[in-house]
Design an enzyme around this catalytic site. Structure first.
Site, short mmCIF file in Angstrom:
data_model
loop_
_atom_site.label_atom_id
_atom_site.label_comp_id
_atom_site.label_asym_id
_atom_site.label_seq_id
_atom_site.Cartn_x
_atom_site.Cartn_y
_atom_site.Cartn_z
N MET A 67 42.37 -29.99 21.16
CA MET A 67 43.63 -29.77 20.44
C MET A 67 44.64 -30.83 20.87
O MET A 67 44.70 -31.17 22.05
CB MET A 67 44.18 -28.39 20.79
N ASN A 68 45.43 -31.37 19.93
CA ASN A 68 46.63 -32.10 20.34
C ASN A 68 47.85 -31.54 19.62
O ASN A 68 48.08 -30.33 19.69
CB ASN A 68 46.46 -33.63 20.33
N ASP A 69 48.65 -32.34 18.96
CA ASP A 69 49.99 -31.93 18.52
C ASP A 69 50.09 -30.55 17.86
O ASP A 69 49.25 -30.21 17.02
CB ASP A 69 50.51 -32.90 17.44
N PHE A 125 46.18 -35.37 9.67
CA PHE A 125 47.02 -35.67 10.82
C PHE A 125 48.23 -34.73 10.84
O PHE A 125 48.38 -33.84 10.01
CB PHE A 125 47.45 -37.14 10.77
N ARG A 187 53.69 -41.79 9.44
CA ARG A 187 53.09 -40.46 9.55
C ARG A 187 53.99 -39.37 10.13
O ARG A 187 55.11 -39.60 10.54
CB ARG A 187 51.82 -40.55 10.38
N GLU A 242 56.40 -41.47 16.96
CA GLU A 242 55.57 -40.49 16.27
C GLU A 242 56.34 -39.16 16.18
O GLU A 242 57.35 -38.96 16.88
CB GLU A 242 54.28 -40.22 17.07
N TRP A 326 48.74 -38.89 26.36
CA TRP A 326 47.65 -39.72 25.84
C TRP A 326 47.01 -40.60 26.91
O TRP A 326 45.90 -41.09 26.74
CB TRP A 326 48.12 -40.57 24.66
C1 FRU Z 1 50.64 -37.81 18.11
C2 FRU Z 1 49.69 -38.30 17.04
C3 FRU Z 1 50.33 -38.25 15.67
C4 FRU Z 1 49.13 -38.16 14.76
C5 FRU Z 1 48.20 -37.28 15.56
C6 FRU Z 1 46.75 -37.57 15.35
O1 FRU Z 1 50.02 -37.35 19.26
O2 FRU Z 1 49.27 -39.59 17.35
O3 FRU Z 1 51.16 -39.35 15.40
O4 FRU Z 1 49.47 -37.61 13.52
O5 FRU Z 1 48.53 -37.49 16.92
O6 FRU Z 1 45.94 -36.64 15.97
#
Ligand code: FRU
Length: 505
Positions: A67-69, A125, A187, A242, A326
């Site tokens: 999982m990320n954002d 995304f 994005r 971002e 990251w």
């Molecule tokens: C931020 C990011 C966003 C992108 C997503 C991709 O962590 O780089 O800019 O939409 O992660 O997983």
């Protein structure tokens, strides 16, 4: 079956090559999907007892996989929705989809089937969601509208809608709603309603162009560019921009806008970080006040890509961040899941040293999982799956204490009046740091009020994190830790009180 997956993975990797982003091109190839890593399914919720070593007990984590954002956060019909960047097929970044969880109280989460998986425009995304109560878009009143970036050959903005309370989404036939033919990074749409100008606003990040676009719409489907915002400050432009969010907050009897921008690298500690600008928005342009920038939401290494919930109760601005960085996110020693969210926090704007400062405090819903306030004997807390430890200090006194466990693993915290900062040190004494060379960070810091009568720190420990926040919200330091035994004590402070926190699983 195998072949289909191989193609899905290759397509994701090819998609990545189109965007100008090291962290995505560095992707580790997907493991073969197995039952253990939650693979073989793009929709089902994977079962887990959520009791593995390092598994957070009071923070949201998916049962399995990467999982990320946080994405698409919206409060609708009494339910808090949390979507998130998710790989349904493994524990590394890839196959980006929107995972989904729901809650009635921001702490107890029910994981739901994956809401969106890659489509003809690319991977799904980051982005946001709103509830369209007045049926402005025509998909039905109360529909939930998700705005996301499709990451394919180009990053383009797309719309999907849900008429079943956010469980399943239909792609809008007019996608992409904002096409893109030339920009490498474009994005993370965040949409909100701007009553004064009678339109919806979308904030969009333009990565290495170090700028945020603002677009406007009255029907949520056709969008017109209004302006872009950038600053000529080197320290704000060390990494790509971002995940923007533009929020309105009360301030000194009036209102101010705060623009939140995640930046990677170039964060306050190392790698990823979340900065903000305070200013005004007139329905077209955001203008930042002349303040000291970058200003950080959190001085720790592990609070990234956070944004606020749409339509939160009582008009609150409730924020949650991805509790990772990251620099080492792909290596943190968690299995079969990887990454947690921060505790949900309420944001406010307060005056500090004559300037507006964004403060963070854990939302009051925490009371629902917290036990009685208790005095800790010799700094040791017990009876919880996590703890809220409270220490009261003299802000004018330089003092160092540690937060750790009974086997000599700890992070140290230095309250430093000369620097005006609380400084957290995460080195090899904190637990496992060997999994990545950038994880050990001797100094992460955030400001505190040296002129107050007292500094009250609230320290939230879970099985793999420490969050140090001050009661006035000025100080926020979020740090992952991987000790062999969870942190349950403070040494070096005479009086520690605490509330045991009960597992949310
Ligand atoms: C931020 C990011 C966003 C992108 C997503 C991709 O962590 O780089 O800019 O939409 O992660 O997983």
């Amino acid at each position: 079956m195998k072949l289909i997956k191989y193609f899905a993975i290759s397509a994701a990797l090819l998609g990545m090559a189109a965007c100008n982003d090291d962290k995505f091109t560095d992707v580790i190839p997907m493991p073969e999907p197995t039952e253990d890593n939650g693979g073989g399914s793009t929709g089902d919720v994977v079962a887990s007892s959520r009791d593995e070593q390092y598994r957070p007990q009071v923070h949201f984590t998916p049962a399995a996989n990467w999982m990320n954002d946080p994405n698409g956060m919206v409060y609708a019909d009494g339910v808090w929705h949390l979507y998130y960047q998710y790989n349904p097929m493994g524990n590394d970044w890839g196959n980006m989809s929107w995972g989904h969880a729901t809650s009635n109280d921001l702490f107890h989460w029910q994981e739901q089937p994956v809401a969106m998986t890659p489509n003809q425009y690319g991977d799904i995304f980051s982005g946001s969601a709103i509830q369209d109560k007045d049926n402005v878009a025509g998909f039905g009143s109360g529909a939930i509208l998700a705005f996301y970036t499709a990451n394919g050959e180009r990053q383009q903005q797309c719309l999907a809608y849900s008429t079943d309370g956010g469980m399943t989404y239909t792609q809008y036939e007019g996608n992409p709603i904002i096409p893109n033919t030339d920009m490498p990074d474009f994005r993370d749409p965040k949409v909100f309603y701007h009553a004064e100008s009678g339109q919806y606003i979308m904030a969009l990040a333009k990565g290495w162009d170090f700028s945020i676009d603002f677009w406007g719409s009255t029907n949520l489907k056709s969008w017109t560019k209004l302006s872009d915002f950038r600053v000529g400050i080197d320290r704000c432009n060390k990494g790509q921009w971002e995940c923007p969010d533009l929020i309105k907050l009360p301030y000194k009897g009036g209102e101010k806008y705060v623009l939140i921008v995640s930046v990677n690298p170039g964060g306050p500690a190392s790698g990823s970080g979340t900065m903000y600008f305070v200013g005004d928005f007139d329905g077209k342009n955001f203008t930042a006040d002349e303040l000291e920038y970058p200003a950080w939401i959190d001085g720790g290494a592990d609070n990234y890509a956070g944004v606020t919930w749409s339509n939160a109760t009582e008009g609150r601005s409730i924020y949650i961040g991805w509790m990772n960085n990251w620099n080492y996110a792909g290596a943190v020693p968690c299995n079969p899941w990887r990454s947690a969210m921060t505790l949900p926090r309420q944001l406010q704007l307060v005056e500090f040293n004559g300037a507006p400062v964004l403060t963070s405090q854990v939302v009051s819903e925490l009371d629902g999982i917290a036990g009685e306030l208790t005095a800790a004997t010799d700094g040791v807390c017990s009876g919880g799956d996590g703890y809220e430890m409270i220490v009261k200090l003299d802000p004018s006194e330089n003092r160092t204490f540690t937060i750790g466990n009974g086997i000599n693993e700890s992070v140290s915290v230095n309250v430093n009046p000369a620097a005006g900062k609380v400084i957290l040190s995460r080195t090899s004494t904190s637990g496992n740091v060997a999994f990545h060379g950038l994880f050990s960070i001797p100094s992460m810091s955030a400001p505190y009020d040296t002129s107050a009568d007292e500094l009250e720190l609230h320290i939230y420990t879970d099985h793999s994190s420490v969050e140090v926040l001050s009661s006035d919200g000025l100080t926020a330091i979020t740090s992952l830790v991987f000790p062999n035994v969870p942190y349950d004590r403070i040494s070096g402070v005479e009086e520690v009180s605490y509330r045991p926190l009960k597992t949310v699983w």
